[in-house]
Design a protein around this motif. Structure first.
Motif: not given
Length: 121
Positions: A55-58, A77-85, A92-94, A100-104
């Motif tokens: 039922e869930r993936r985390a 620093g003063a920059e904020r970066y946001q990624f969505t799972l 692995r995760v995306v 833009e798509r990133f795979e870990l």
């Protein structure tokens, strides 16, 4: 008050000297600095493990448990970066950021060595 002193060799309506124009032209030809491409790896985001259930993936990312659809925010620093799972698999995760798509991948564990049991006498 003193009267202004003018150099009689200078033409007041001639415009800026030729040297100034060439400096401006050189400054315009200098390329703008290229922004560094921001990736999860460049920000130090690491995937520790995944939880895949019916039922869930985390995923365990950077010391926090993140569910599919949740965001990860990194401040540098003063920059904020946001990624969505967006997807979690067994190994692995995306992550998505600005389209833009990133795979870990989960880093494989390295065995610490052989453990042997020796009975005490």
């Amino acid at each position: 008050m003193k009267p202004a002193v003018f150099d009689r060799d200078v033409e007041p309506f001639a415009g800026p000297p030729v040297e100034a124009k060439s400096q401006v032209a050189e400054a315009e030809n200098v390329p703008a600095p290229v922004a560094e491409k921001v990736t999860p790896s460049s920000l130090g985001i690491t995937l520790v493990g995944t939880l895949v259930g019916p039922e869930r993936r985390a995923a365990r990312i950077g010391g926090k448990t993140v569910l599919v659809g949740q965001a990860i925010e990194v401040v540098r620093g003063a920059e904020r970066y946001q990624f969505t799972l967006t997807d979690v698999q067994r190994d692995r995760v995306v992550l998505m950021r600005e389209g833009e798509r990133f795979e870990l991948n989960v880093k494989p564990s390295v065995p610490a060595g052989r453990i042997e049991w020796t009975p005490q006498r």
